[in-house]
Design a protein around this motif. Structure first.
Motif, short mmCIF file in Angstrom:
data_model
loop_
_atom_site.label_atom_id
_atom_site.label_comp_id
_atom_site.label_asym_id
_atom_site.label_seq_id
_atom_site.Cartn_x
_atom_site.Cartn_y
_atom_site.Cartn_z
N LEU A 46 -43.89 23.12 -40.10
CA LEU A 46 -43.38 21.80 -39.73
C LEU A 46 -43.21 21.69 -38.22
N CYS A 47 -42.73 22.75 -37.58
CA CYS A 47 -42.62 22.75 -36.11
C CYS A 47 -43.97 22.48 -35.46
N ASP A 48 -45.01 23.16 -35.94
CA ASP A 48 -46.35 22.98 -35.38
C ASP A 48 -46.85 21.57 -35.57
N VAL A 49 -46.69 21.02 -36.76
CA VAL A 49 -47.17 19.66 -37.05
C VAL A 49 -46.44 18.64 -36.18
N LEU A 50 -45.12 18.74 -36.10
CA LEU A 50 -44.36 17.77 -35.31
C LEU A 50 -44.68 17.88 -33.83
N ARG A 51 -44.92 19.09 -33.34
CA ARG A 51 -45.28 19.27 -31.93
C ARG A 51 -46.63 18.63 -31.64
N ASP A 52 -47.60 18.81 -32.53
CA ASP A 52 -48.96 18.33 -32.29
C ASP A 52 -49.16 16.86 -32.65
N VAL A 53 -48.60 16.43 -33.79
CA VAL A 53 -48.87 15.09 -34.31
C VAL A 53 -47.66 14.17 -34.22
N GLY A 54 -46.47 14.71 -34.46
CA GLY A 54 -45.25 13.90 -34.40
C GLY A 54 -44.84 13.32 -35.74
N LYS A 55 -45.68 13.49 -36.78
CA LYS A 55 -45.36 12.95 -38.11
C LYS A 55 -45.93 13.87 -39.17
N TYR A 56 -45.18 14.01 -40.28
CA TYR A 56 -45.65 14.80 -41.42
C TYR A 56 -45.26 14.04 -42.68
N GLU A 57 -46.17 14.01 -43.65
CA GLU A 57 -45.88 13.34 -44.92
C GLU A 57 -46.51 14.11 -46.07
N ASN A 58 -45.76 14.22 -47.17
CA ASN A 58 -46.30 14.77 -48.41
C ASN A 58 -45.76 13.91 -49.56
N LEU A 60 -43.14 14.27 -51.33
CA LEU A 60 -41.68 14.21 -51.42
C LEU A 60 -40.99 13.62 -50.19
N VAL A 61 -41.53 13.92 -49.00
CA VAL A 61 -40.82 13.54 -47.78
C VAL A 61 -41.75 12.94 -46.72
N ILE A 62 -41.13 12.18 -45.83
CA ILE A 62 -41.76 11.75 -44.59
C ILE A 62 -40.87 12.29 -43.47
N VAL A 63 -41.47 12.98 -42.50
CA VAL A 63 -40.73 13.53 -41.37
C VAL A 63 -41.36 12.99 -40.10
N ILE A 64 -40.55 12.37 -39.25
CA ILE A 64 -41.05 11.77 -38.02
C ILE A 64 -40.20 12.25 -36.85
N LYS A 65 -40.87 12.70 -35.80
CA LYS A 65 -40.18 13.10 -34.57
C LYS A 65 -40.10 11.89 -33.65
N GLY A 66 -38.92 11.65 -33.12
CA GLY A 66 -38.75 10.51 -32.22
C GLY A 66 -37.75 10.82 -31.14
N ARG A 67 -37.32 9.78 -30.43
CA ARG A 67 -36.35 9.94 -29.36
C ARG A 67 -35.26 8.88 -29.49
N ILE A 68 -34.06 9.30 -29.17
CA ILE A 68 -32.95 8.36 -29.04
C ILE A 68 -32.85 8.03 -27.56
N ILE A 69 -32.80 6.76 -27.24
CA ILE A 69 -32.67 6.35 -25.85
C ILE A 69 -31.24 5.89 -25.64
N ARG A 70 -30.58 6.52 -24.69
CA ARG A 70 -29.18 6.20 -24.41
C ARG A 70 -29.05 5.66 -23.01
N SER A 71 -28.10 4.79 -22.83
CA SER A 71 -27.83 4.23 -21.52
C SER A 71 -27.22 5.31 -20.63
N ARG A 72 -27.81 5.53 -19.50
CA ARG A 72 -27.29 6.52 -18.57
C ARG A 72 -25.98 6.03 -17.95
N GLN A 73 -25.86 4.74 -17.76
CA GLN A 73 -24.67 4.17 -17.13
C GLN A 73 -23.42 4.52 -17.93
#
Length: 89
Positions: A46-58, A60-73
């Motif tokens: 799963l680490c390899d797939v998320l690093r290369d593609v960013g999404k995995y699905e089978n 049973l599950v959907i796994v998506i790598k993303g980012r939380i954007i927070r206000s720096r202020q």
């Protein structure tokens, strides 16, 4: 300017009611669920797939790598007040 934090979204498709989880790492996912509960994918794979593609699905599950954007202020304001004591009169 915004700051970014990685997040991994896990959606279980076949569980009723459907469940959604958010994790900070793949290791955190596998501390909560077994590879069988994740549809048979091992942690290292799963680490390899998320690093290369960013999404995995089978089936049973959907796994998506993303980012939380927070206000720096807001983060800067919070850090400014740390360590300071207010004197009340």
């Amino acid at each position: 300017m915004a700051t970014h934090n990685n997040v991994i979204y896990v959606h279980f498709k076949v569980v009723k009611p459907q469940r959604d989880y958010f994790f900070g790492s793949v290791a955190a996912i596998y501390s909560q669920f077994t590879y069988r509960e994740m549809g048979g994918i091992r942690q290292y794979a799963l680490c390899d797939v998320l690093r290369d593609v960013g999404k995995y699905e089978n089936d049973l599950v959907i796994v998506i790598k993303g980012r939380i954007i927070r206000s720096r202020q807001k983060a800067e304001k919070k850090n400014k007040g740390e360590g300071k004591l207010r004197q009340t009169t």
